[in-house]
Design an enzyme around this catalytic site. Structure first.
Site, PDB file in Angstrom:
ATOM      1  N   GLU A   1      30.399  12.549  -4.084  1.00  0.00           N
ATOM      2  CA  GLU A   1      31.240  12.721  -2.992  1.00  0.00           C
ATOM      3  C   GLU A   1      30.444  13.386  -1.799  1.00  0.00           C
ATOM      4  OE1 GLU A   1      34.318  15.207  -4.358  1.00  0.00           O
ATOM      5  OE2 GLU A   1      35.198  13.722  -5.135  1.00  0.00           O
TER       6      GLU A   1
ATOM      7  N   ARG B   1      37.663  26.705  -6.853  1.00  0.00           N
ATOM      8  CA  ARG B   1      36.549  25.786  -6.031  1.00  0.00           C
ATOM      9  C   ARG B   1      35.305  26.616  -5.709  1.00  0.00           C
ATOM     10  NH1 ARG B   1      41.051  22.510  -5.934  1.00  0.00           N
ATOM     11  NH2 ARG B   1      40.541  20.197  -5.143  1.00  0.00           N
TER      12      ARG B   1
ATOM     13  N   GLU C   1      29.224  14.433   1.923  1.00  0.00           N
ATOM     14  CA  GLU C   1      30.018  14.687   3.201  1.00  0.00           C
ATOM     15  C   GLU C   1      28.712  14.618   4.280  1.00  0.00           C
ATOM     16  OE1 GLU C   1      33.024  18.008   1.437  1.00  0.00           O
ATOM     17  OE2 GLU C   1      31.242  18.698   2.044  1.00  0.00           O
TER      18      GLU C   1
ATOM     19  N   GLU D   1      36.999  16.428   7.489  1.00  0.00           N
ATOM     20  CA  GLU D   1      36.636  17.421   6.656  1.00  0.00           C
ATOM     21  C   GLU D   1      37.071  18.900   7.323  1.00  0.00           C
ATOM     22  OE1 GLU D   1      36.244  18.921   3.819  1.00  0.00           O
ATOM     23  OE2 GLU D   1      35.936  17.294   2.511  1.00  0.00           O
TER      24      GLU D   1
ATOM     25  N   GLU E   1      34.107  12.808   5.375  1.00  0.00           N
ATOM     26  CA  GLU E   1      33.820  12.295   3.870  1.00  0.00           C
ATOM     27  C   GLU E   1      34.362  10.883   3.960  1.00  0.00           C
ATOM     28  OE1 GLU E   1      34.990  13.238  -0.627  1.00  0.00           O
ATOM     29  OE2 GLU E   1      34.752  14.854   0.914  1.00  0.00           O
TER      30      GLU E   1
ATOM     31  N   ASP F   1       0.912  -1.189  -0.015  1.00  0.00           N
ATOM     32  CA  ASP F   1      -0.029  -0.013   0.087  1.00  0.00           C
ATOM     33  C   ASP F   1       0.787   1.249  -0.068  1.00  0.00           C
ATOM     34  OD1 ASP F   1      -1.767   2.127   0.515  1.00  0.00           O
ATOM     35  OD2 ASP F   1      -2.580   1.315   2.367  1.00  0.00           O
TER      36      ASP F   1
ATOM     37  N   ARG G   1      29.746  20.928  -8.294  1.00  0.00           N
ATOM     38  CA  ARG G   1      30.170  21.255  -6.888  1.00  0.00           C
ATOM     39  C   ARG G   1      29.031  21.837  -5.990  1.00  0.00           C
ATOM     40  NH1 ARG G   1      35.314  20.828  -5.528  1.00  0.00           N
ATOM     41  NH2 ARG G   1      35.136  22.548  -3.804  1.00  0.00           N
TER      42      ARG G   1
ATOM     43  N   HIS H   1      29.601  17.048  -4.071  1.00  0.00           N
ATOM     44  CA  HIS H   1      30.342  17.186  -5.340  1.00  0.00           C
ATOM     45  C   HIS H   1      30.047  15.927  -6.167  1.00  0.00           C
ATOM     46  CE1 HIS H   1      33.420  19.828  -2.940  1.00  0.00           C
ATOM     47  NE2 HIS H   1      32.230  20.250  -3.044  1.00  0.00           N
TER      48      HIS H   1
ATOM     49  N   GLU I   1      33.230  18.147 -12.712  1.00  0.00           N
ATOM     50  CA  GLU I   1      32.557  18.054 -11.456  1.00  0.00           C
ATOM     51  C   GLU I   1      31.597  18.920 -10.983  1.00  0.00           C
ATOM     52  OE1 GLU I   1      34.426  18.267  -6.609  1.00  0.00           O
ATOM     53  OE2 GLU I   1      35.580  19.102  -8.333  1.00  0.00           O
TER      54      GLU I   1
END
Length: 472
Positions: free
Chosen positions: A132, A342, A134, A215, A222, A53, A363, A271, A361
């Protein structure tokens, strides 16, 4: 690892499995599960599913159309390490038991449609994703939200605000100061063994593991895993979260994937590395170009940058997500691409001359995203970029923090709030609907669900408003 229904049924017999745990992901990206006796799982269940259900699952069917079926994927079988009785876990997609069709609001089924669409375009036949995620681990978490009061408190033995705290046996210091948590050794890093336990448990469940580390923020961590094809990568994220939460509990702690649980320290992101392949060959490598990017990769980036404001409704799906995405800090809020910066939304990792390693990547996303929806939405944006040859412009390698205000103002940024992302999604959704991947019903239902979260926060006084305004 099992690869067919026959393999799973053989494992059940050979391993003396007592119960079967059928897990599926709801719209919000949380696992739900049903545990059944082994005799309820036969070969037919892998095509017809196991009925249940679905009316009480948030955002799914109404009570008058609640019949649904969980269809197990035999390649996802593993013995659950957190149950007392020997239980085999299987990840499922959801189907309509009457028609056998995939349920339109099932995230895993939607991801399968996205991959089918990718192949039909002829652009590529495989999409690899390397997430990735965290997370934070706390020793104590308390919160309340009532009519006349609202508060929260998070605490960790390694947090900087505990330097003066009375602790049993004496305060031994070794706290991690703000933004000084990247790669410290013990005794500052207090949970090395816990992270090792998390990583090795993930590996034992079939997740391709790589590494783990502390981190930047205190209590932030991470675990590293290798890339996989889209659905496998999303399955791995779900296993990652499950293992992290349960191992933290085993150690008497609690884990959260909230992007911004702590003021003034680094937030938590996810990321996501990604690349397209065709006939076993990588499509993102182009020798001698900026960051060795092929034209296909540049167009893919163009699609990501153009559509990011709308697909952030899936990659950053909470009000808390945007407390991390604040301009002026290291957060990836700028809609540019770079091989080094970054704070750019898209970064091109340094991969050397190996064409198979070339990837990009994204981010900006965070780990509260439903991975099936987030990966599918990003891929659909990238495909749209390739189909329409969207030029991303030149790479941006200047220090964005040093740019004059008038230059910085020319760079587009991500939405400042969940509401802004939802408005962008409503205005820019047709690329997601190509090939029937995201339906109108799915998107409008998502906007309604998430707008309710926006309204919940809008209506409530914030504790810090008393600091700013009570005596004003």
């Amino acid at each position: 690892m099992a690869s067919s229904p026959q393999d799973v049924l053989r494992t059940i017999k050979d391993e003396g499995i007592e119960l079967i745990d059928l897990k599926f992901t709801d719209l919000h990206g949380k696992w739900q599960h049903l545990t059944v006796c082994t005799d309820l799982l036969d070969e037919a269940a892998f095509s017809e599913g196991v009925a249940f259900d679905g009316s009480s699952i948030r955002g799914w069917k109404a009570i008058n159309e609640s019949d649904m079926a969980m269809v197990p994927d035999p390649s996802t079988a593993w013995i659950d390490p957190f149950y007392s009785h020997k239980t085999l876990s299987l990840i499922c997609s959801i189907s309509d038991p009457r028609t056998g069709d995939p349920y339109g609001r099932c995230p895993r089924s939607l991801a399968a449609k996205a991959l089918s669409y990718l192949e039909k375009t002829g652009i590529a036949d495989t999409a690899f994703f390397g997430p990735e995620p965290e997370f934070f681990v706390f020793d104590d978490v308390r919160y309340e939200s009532g009519y006349g009061s609202s508060s929260y408190s998070v605490d960790s033995i390694e947090s900087p605000w505990n330097t003066g705290r009375m602790e049993e046996g004496g305060n031994l210091a070794n706290k991690i100061q703000l933004k000084e948590g990247y790669f410290p050794v013990s005794p500052n890093d207090t949970v090395q063994d816990m992270r090792s336990d998390m990583l090795l448990t993930m590996g034992s469940l079939g997740v391709p593991i790589e590494k783990h580390h502390h981190e930047v923020a205190s209590a932030q961590h991470e675990l590293g895993m290798k890339f996989a094809q889209l659905i496998g990568a999303a399955d791995n994220v779900m296993i990652y979260k499950y293992v992290v939460r349960n191992i933290a509990k085993k150690y008497g702690k609690t884990a959260t994937f909230m992007p911004k649980p702590v003021f003034a320290d680094n937030g938590t992101g996810m990321h996501v590395h990604q690349s397209l392949w065709k006939a076993g060959q990588p499509l993102f490598f182009g020798e001698g170009t900026y960051a060795n990017l092929s034209q296909t990769a540049r167009w893919y980036i163009g699609g990501l940058l153009r559509h990011a404001p709308s697909f952030l409704a899936f990659t950053n799906p909470t009000t808390n997500s945007y407390k991390r995405l604040v301009p002026g800090f290291e957060a990836p809020v700028n809609l540019v691409y770079s091989q080094g910066n970054r704070s750019a939304a898209v970064r091109i990792p340094l991969t050397g001359p190996n064409p198979k390693a070339k990837r990009l990547e994204f981010r900006s996303g965070d780990a509260l995203a439903n991975p099936y929806l987030a990966f599918s939405a990003m891929m659909m944006a990238g495909i749209d970029g390739v189909k329409n040859q969207i030029d991303p412009g030149d790479g941006t390698d200047v220090d964005l923090f040093e740019l004059p205000a008038e230059e910085l103002a020319k760079i587009s940024t991500v939405p400042a709030s969940l509401n802004g992302a939802l408005e962008a999604l409503d205005a820019d959704k047709h690329y997601l609907m190509e090939g029937g991947v995201f339906s109108e019903d799915f998107i409008s239902n998502w906007i309604d669900l998430k707008y309710e979260e926006v309204q919940q926060l809008r209506q409530r006084p914030h504790p810090h408003e008393f600091t700013m305004y009570y005596d004003a």
